[in-house]
Structure formats: C-alpha cells, structure tokens
Design a protein around this motif. Structure first.
Motif, mmCIF file in Angstrom:
data_model
loop_
_atom_site.group_PDB
_atom_site.id
_atom_site.type_symbol
_atom_site.label_atom_id
_atom_site.label_comp_id
_atom_site.label_asym_id
_atom_site.label_seq_id
_atom_site.Cartn_x
_atom_site.Cartn_y
_atom_site.Cartn_z
ATOM 1 N N GLU A 1 5.552 17.263 -26.281
ATOM 2 C CA GLU A 1 5.245 17.098 -27.710
ATOM 3 C C GLU A 1 3.732 17.091 -27.889
ATOM 4 O O GLU A 1 3.001 16.598 -27.027
ATOM 5 C CB GLU A 1 5.804 15.767 -28.211
ATOM 6 N N GLY A 2 3.258 17.613 -28.984
ATOM 7 C CA GLY A 2 1.838 17.561 -29.289
ATOM 8 C C GLY A 2 0.977 18.497 -28.467
ATOM 9 O O GLY A 2 -0.233 18.311 -28.371
ATOM 10 N N TYR A 3 1.586 19.524 -27.851
ATOM 11 C CA TYR A 3 0.830 20.489 -27.038
ATOM 12 C C TYR A 3 0.241 21.533 -27.970
ATOM 13 O O TYR A 3 0.948 22.131 -28.783
ATOM 14 C CB TYR A 3 1.755 21.153 -26.020
ATOM 15 N N VAL A 4 -1.065 21.757 -27.837
ATOM 16 C CA VAL A 4 -1.781 22.695 -28.707
ATOM 17 C C VAL A 4 -2.646 23.618 -27.866
ATOM 18 O O VAL A 4 -3.311 23.170 -26.926
ATOM 19 C CB VAL A 4 -2.682 21.910 -29.701
ATOM 20 N N PHE A 5 -2.617 24.896 -28.194
ATOM 21 C CA PHE A 5 -3.558 25.841 -27.613
ATOM 22 C C PHE A 5 -4.774 25.912 -28.524
ATOM 23 O O PHE A 5 -4.642 26.033 -29.740
ATOM 24 C CB PHE A 5 -2.950 27.247 -27.512
ATOM 25 N N ALA A 6 -5.967 25.811 -27.939
ATOM 26 C CA ALA A 6 -7.218 26.005 -28.673
ATOM 27 C C ALA A 6 -7.844 27.279 -28.113
ATOM 28 O O ALA A 6 -8.332 27.292 -26.986
ATOM 29 C CB ALA A 6 -8.148 24.816 -28.491
ATOM 30 N N LEU A 7 -7.773 28.351 -28.889
ATOM 31 C CA LEU A 7 -8.279 29.646 -28.447
ATOM 32 C C LEU A 7 -9.704 29.835 -28.937
ATOM 33 O O LEU A 7 -9.960 29.795 -30.143
ATOM 34 C CB LEU A 7 -7.391 30.777 -28.978
ATOM 35 N N VAL A 8 -10.610 30.031 -27.995
ATOM 36 C CA VAL A 8 -12.026 30.174 -28.320
ATOM 37 C C VAL A 8 -12.393 31.642 -28.241
ATOM 38 O O VAL A 8 -12.206 32.290 -27.211
ATOM 39 C CB VAL A 8 -12.906 29.354 -27.355
ATOM 40 N N THR A 9 -12.894 32.172 -29.344
ATOM 41 C CA THR A 9 -13.345 33.565 -29.404
ATOM 42 C C THR A 9 -14.810 33.596 -29.827
ATOM 43 O O THR A 9 -15.379 32.574 -30.203
ATOM 44 C CB THR A 9 -12.499 34.389 -30.392
ATOM 45 N N CYS A 10 -15.387 34.767 -29.752
ATOM 46 C CA CYS A 10 -16.794 34.976 -30.125
ATOM 47 C C CYS A 10 -17.723 34.106 -29.281
ATOM 48 O O CYS A 10 -18.746 33.607 -29.762
ATOM 49 C CB CYS A 10 -17.018 34.731 -31.612
ATOM 50 N N ILE A 11 -17.351 33.923 -28.016
ATOM 51 C CA ILE A 11 -18.160 33.144 -27.086
ATOM 52 C C ILE A 11 -19.490 33.870 -26.863
ATOM 53 O O ILE A 11 -19.526 35.083 -26.768
ATOM 54 C CB ILE A 11 -17.412 32.951 -25.753
ATOM 55 N N GLY A 12 -20.554 33.134 -26.781
ATOM 56 C CA GLY A 12 -21.864 33.733 -26.562
ATOM 57 C C GLY A 12 -22.514 34.237 -27.837
ATOM 58 O O GLY A 12 -23.556 34.877 -27.792
ATOM 59 N N THR A 13 -21.904 33.950 -28.973
ATOM 60 C CA THR A 13 -22.504 34.335 -30.248
ATOM 61 C C THR A 13 -22.978 33.075 -30.966
ATOM 62 O O THR A 13 -22.703 31.949 -30.531
ATOM 63 C CB THR A 13 -21.483 35.068 -31.156
ATOM 64 N N ALA A 14 -23.640 33.268 -32.071
ATOM 65 C CA ALA A 14 -24.113 32.133 -32.858
ATOM 66 C C ALA A 14 -22.969 31.431 -33.572
ATOM 67 O O ALA A 14 -23.121 30.293 -34.020
ATOM 68 C CB ALA A 14 -25.145 32.607 -33.883
ATOM 69 N N ARG A 15 -21.806 32.100 -33.662
ATOM 70 C CA ARG A 15 -20.683 31.510 -34.386
ATOM 71 C C ARG A 15 -19.378 31.618 -33.603
ATOM 72 O O ARG A 15 -18.491 32.390 -33.967
ATOM 73 C CB ARG A 15 -20.541 32.189 -35.738
ATOM 74 N N PRO A 16 -19.250 30.863 -32.501
ATOM 75 C CA PRO A 16 -17.966 30.871 -31.798
ATOM 76 C C PRO A 16 -16.875 30.337 -32.726
ATOM 77 O O PRO A 16 -17.155 29.563 -33.643
ATOM 78 C CB PRO A 16 -18.183 29.952 -30.604
ATOM 79 N N ARG A 17 -15.669 30.760 -32.461
ATOM 80 C CA ARG A 17 -14.542 30.377 -33.327
ATOM 81 C C ARG A 17 -13.434 29.750 -32.478
ATOM 82 O O ARG A 17 -13.175 30.205 -31.368
ATOM 83 C CB ARG A 17 -14.021 31.618 -34.042
ATOM 84 N N ILE A 18 -12.800 28.719 -33.017
ATOM 85 C CA ILE A 18 -11.670 28.079 -32.340
ATOM 86 C C ILE A 18 -10.462 28.131 -33.264
ATOM 87 O O ILE A 18 -10.519 27.646 -34.400
ATOM 88 C CB ILE A 18 -11.972 26.618 -31.964
ATOM 89 N N ASP A 19 -9.397 28.739 -32.785
ATOM 90 C CA ASP A 19 -8.128 28.771 -33.513
ATOM 91 C C ASP A 19 -7.120 27.954 -32.726
ATOM 92 O O ASP A 19 -6.978 28.133 -31.517
ATOM 93 C CB ASP A 19 -7.617 30.209 -33.659
ATOM 94 N N GLU A 20 -6.416 27.065 -33.402
ATOM 95 C CA GLU A 20 -5.411 26.229 -32.755
ATOM 96 C C GLU A 20 -4.016 26.617 -33.225
ATOM 97 O O GLU A 20 -3.823 26.980 -34.387
ATOM 98 C CB GLU A 20 -5.614 24.754 -33.118
ATOM 99 N N PHE A 21 -3.057 26.531 -32.296
ATOM 100 C CA PHE A 21 -1.657 26.643 -32.682
ATOM 101 C C PHE A 21 -0.807 25.852 -31.709
ATOM 102 O O PHE A 21 -1.168 25.654 -30.562
ATOM 103 C CB PHE A 21 -1.200 28.105 -32.803
ATOM 104 N N SER A 22 0.324 25.417 -32.184
ATOM 105 C CA SER A 22 1.236 24.599 -31.391
ATOM 106 C C SER A 22 1.813 25.401 -30.237
ATOM 107 O O SER A 22 2.134 26.586 -30.386
ATOM 108 C CB SER A 22 2.369 24.111 -32.294
ATOM 109 N N GLY A 23 1.961 24.738 -29.087
ATOM 110 C CA GLY A 23 2.567 25.394 -27.938
ATOM 111 C C GLY A 23 3.960 25.899 -28.228
ATOM 112 O O GLY A 23 4.387 26.923 -27.696
#
Length: 108
Positions: free
Chosen positions: A63-85
C-alpha cells in the motif's frame, strides 16, 4: 504541504534493496508513502524507465507505493511525475534482461 512533522518523517531507505523502494515518507493523511525514484527518458509521447522484479512485485503488494519519475535531468527545470504503483499497466512491461542460473559442470 507546509507540514514539518511530515518532512521530519522522510527516510532514505535506498541502501536496503530488499524493500524495493528508495524513500519512506508520509501522505498528507499520515499514511505511509513508499517512493521508488526512477530516472525516466521521454521518447515521443512515452516515458521509459527500468525497474527490477522486486520493485515491480513490491509496487503491486505494498500500500502507498509510488513511482517518482524524474525527467529533464541536467536541465534548469527537472520534472518529477508521480503515480501509484497500482497504476502500472501490465502491458507496459517488457523484459529486457534475464538472469541465467546453470548448474556448474562437473570436470572430468
């Protein structure tokens, strides 16, 4: 959320790979939030990342498992999108590696 009590409960558990997630945190309601952080690549209209069999299994079981997907690494504006496992569609999984276990041959 401006909650120091929730921020104080965040723990890096990435050293314990058996858990299948990287960060133990809390949702706003105080329930446990298990976060698996993944660097993800944007390809066309899709996100691509890799996960272990254990991470996949835990994402289904816990329960409560979440993926945090990090994109745009190495840029001035990295992004994190979360969704439930539990929202990981089975059709999105594609085997790319196999572990091979062979019996050691007997030498003559």
């Amino acid at each position: 959320a401006g909650r120091a009590d929730l921020a104080a409960s965040v723990n890096d558990v990435s050293h314990n790979t058996r858990l299948g997630y990287d960060i133990e945190s809390r949702f706003i309601d105080g329930s446990i939030k298990r976060i698996e952080v993944k660097a993800a690549a944007l390809r066309d209209d899709a996100l691509r990342f890799f996960l272990s069999e254990n991470e996949h299994r835990q994402s289904i079981l816990l329960e409560g498992y979440v993926f945090a997907l990090v994109t745009c690494i190495g840029t001035a504006r990295p992004r994190i999108d979360e969704f439930s496992g539990g929202e990981l569609p089975p059709t999105s999984l594609h085997a790319v590696n196999y572990e091979v276990r062979l019996r050691k041959p007997k030498h003559k």
